[in-house]
Design a protein around this motif. Structure first.
Motif: not given
Length: 293
Positions: A267-279
């Motif tokens: 909806m808003f284009g918020e992205t997360l880093s690779v570290i965040a996705l692993v978390g």
């Protein structure tokens, strides 16, 4: 009986989905109103709707003043402190997905207190799952500083209300499980939201301008939060608290962050880093272990 059993099985997943949209609704409506003014308006509508519903269905009100007090306290914690903190953190610039992750630390606090306050046994497998969930949340929050380059002071400013929300939802879940696990969901919602409205409106009158831009986007966000969150998701939460252990109910909140992050990305284009996705992946594994335990 079969349909009732099916509903019981899907209730946790339905709750996670609906609860996750609360963070999105906050982000969607906050450009048009300050956080506590937004929430006060929401509470007025919830009280009006639930009062009409309770009267129309002749729902029973709390039999004793002491019961009403306990239910009101849970409202201040679960709605007032929790929602106020989440809305303020998003208003200050914390992404919706990260706000959900901070509050996602609730299961660890709940598990730490459940044995002492409620006499619940927390298995070794549940502790492992809760620890994994905490590690996953820590990875995502830490990535905001190390990867996104957010200054420590700015991160602290954004995180402080979310941490208050974390304490509110944890204390509210434990308090309700201990003092008032069973009450009528229709009248109980009114009893919960009346003191919440009084406190939230009082603080808003002293700290905010109380101005609201009644745009179409704000009205949509408001109605979504009233009908889907305050009436739907909160009712499901009360049912889960009534039927399950505090640790199992709290562990569901670990599934909210990835769900919220996915919706926020769409909806808003918020992205997360690779570290965040692993978390997030670690947190999901943790919730599976905690609930299986």
């Amino acid at each position: 009986m079969q349909s009732a059993s099916l509903f019981q099985r899907i209730t946790p997943l339905l709750f996670v989905l609906l609860w996750s949209t609360g963070f999105i609704g906050a982000k969607f409506g906050l450009p048009y109103a300050e956080p506590l003014s937004f929430l006060s308006t929401r509470y007025v509508l919830v009280i009006a709707l639930m009062t009409l519903l309770a009267l129309a269905m002749r729902a029973p009100w709390p039999a004793r003043a002491r019961d009403a007090v306990h239910i009101g306290i849970t409202g201040l914690l679960v709605h007032g402190l929790y929602l106020g903190g989440v809305f303020m953190s998003i208003h200050r610039g914390l992404p919706a997905g990260v706000s959900a992750l901070v509050v996602g630390m609730q299961p660890l606090l709940t598990a730490a207190c459940a044995g002492l306050l409620l006499g619940e046994r927390v298995s070794a497998r549940q502790w492992l799952g809760l620890a994994l969930g905490f590690a996953g949340v820590s990875l995502v929050v830490g990535s905001k500083a190390t990867v996104d380059g957010v200054a420590f002071a700015e991160l602290t400013h954004m995180l402080t209300p979310a941490l208050a929300a974390l304490l509110g939802i944890t204390a509210g879940t434990l308090y309700q499980k201990r003092f008032c696990p069973r009450f009528d969901l229709r009248t109980g919602s009114v009893v919960q939201f009346v003191p919440t409205l009084a406190l939230t409106a009082l603080v808003a009158s002293q700290t905010e301008s109380l101005h609201i831009d009644w745009s179409g986007e704000f009205i949509f966000a408001l109605l979504w939060l009233v009908l889907v969150l305050s009436l739907g998701a909160i009712s499901l939460l009360n049912l889960l608290i009534r039927s399950g252990s505090a640790v199992n109910v709290a562990s569901l909140f670990y599934l909210t962050p990835p769900t919220t992050a996915l919706i926020a990305w769409a909806m808003f284009g918020e992205t997360l880093s690779v570290i965040a996705l692993v978390g997030m992946s670690v947190a999901v594994a943790g919730v599976w272990l905690a609930r299986k335990g």
